[in-house]
Design an enzyme around this catalytic site. Sequence first.
Site, mmCIF file in Angstrom:
data_model
loop_
_atom_site.group_PDB
_atom_site.id
_atom_site.type_symbol
_atom_site.label_atom_id
_atom_site.label_comp_id
_atom_site.label_asym_id
_atom_site.label_seq_id
_atom_site.Cartn_x
_atom_site.Cartn_y
_atom_site.Cartn_z
ATOM 1 N N CYS A 186 1.188 -0.926 0.214
ATOM 2 C CA CYS A 186 0.141 -0.133 0.149
ATOM 3 C C CYS A 186 0.605 1.421 -0.241
ATOM 4 O O CYS A 186 1.638 1.651 1.314
ATOM 5 C CB CYS A 186 -1.593 -0.408 0.809
ATOM 6 S SG CYS A 186 -2.101 1.714 1.461
ATOM 7 N N CYS A 193 -0.361 4.407 2.217
ATOM 8 C CA CYS A 193 -0.343 3.488 3.564
ATOM 9 C C CYS A 193 0.521 4.272 3.744
ATOM 10 O O CYS A 193 0.836 4.429 4.666
ATOM 11 C CB CYS A 193 -1.017 2.557 3.170
ATOM 12 S SG CYS A 193 -1.962 1.753 3.287
ATOM 13 N N ASP A 194 2.272 4.131 3.233
ATOM 14 C CA ASP A 194 3.847 3.607 3.969
ATOM 15 C C ASP A 194 4.235 4.336 2.442
ATOM 16 O O ASP A 194 5.466 4.791 3.522
ATOM 17 C CB ASP A 194 3.926 2.173 3.392
ATOM 18 C CG ASP A 194 3.520 0.738 4.379
ATOM 19 O OD1 ASP A 194 2.625 1.782 5.640
ATOM 20 O OD2 ASP A 194 3.027 -0.093 4.223
#
Length: 312
Positions: free
Chosen positions: A136, A139-140
């Site tokens: 992701c 997300c990261d």
Amino acid sequence: MEIEKVHCRIIGSGPAGYTAAIYASRAGLNPVLIQGLQPGGQLTITTEVENYPGYPDGIQGPDMMIHFENQARRMGADIRYGLATKVDFSVRPLRIEIDAEKWIGADAVIISTGASAKWLGLESEQRLNGYGVSACAVCDGFFFKGKEVAIVGAGDTALEEALYLSKICSKVHMIVRRSEMRASKVMQERVVNTPNITMYWNSETDEILGEKKVEAVRISNKLTGEKKVIPVSAFFVAIGHQPNSEIFKEWLDMDEAGYIRTVPGTSRTNIEGVFASGDVQDKVYRQAVTAAGSGCIAALDAERYLSAKGLH
Ligand code: NDP
């Protein structure tokens, strides 16, 4: 054994599950929704959603899912944390095991468990997961601000994530296994015209290198056999998804990839009283709006089923 019994149990909390909860609540089915591992589903790990009707200026995925949840709650849905770990569809009421510890009975079950990211299957990918390996980017990606990163995949997800990363990271190395990409033309144009994205065509990931965290990736060109080590701080995997249907395998008809089969034009499965909606039964469209639509269909099918059985 005394078990809690509910009228309508919804498993999963993406657009399909919450929409089913809204419709089932309004129909008086008193639905109980169990959220699963990732409350809100895949949209909670995305950024801007521009193609969901009703949001003319777009909306962030996580915000949209809060709206879905709030709307379901306002209609009266009972929304609970927890994970469905097993089912027994041989008995009535149908049974669902929650968190591997207690069973709940339900007259009707709506499955909206969605799909999850696929992995390449490399040992190094598993070992370094969370230490620079991620499925992701949204997300990261932030953790690798100003760094060089790699991404594998060539679908719309991979391209969307590559563009996202290109805005945060100094350079994005994009590994594509064929000589062309699967993603939509407009996305392809954007990616190839982004100066800090470098394409590696016909390339396979051999290994992600690094002891404690990602330090590089080794790829090989399938046509020439040439190997290359690219120093990167992160490795993003964006190669598609698999349906979250494992716990239903024993009971429900599925295709070879594990997508639950429904009677065309309905949400009915091969077991009476069990309905499926959203990405767990749709490998073609996989959009938030189609998932929401199929959640609505499942709630209407469940209501009709319960009425016909004299249970509602
Ligand atoms: P897709 O299944 O469309 O694409 C997966 C990609 O990963 C393919 O390019 C595939 O390569 C590649 N791949 C698969 N396995 C491997 C492997 N082992 N090694 C290297 N590469 C691999 O998945 P997506 O998640 O990208 O998209 C799913 C659906 O969602 C699609 O219909 C897409 O259009 C849609 N979508 C729409 C968006 C939007 O409209 N904004 C945004 C994101 C997704 P190959 O091509 O060679 O098979």
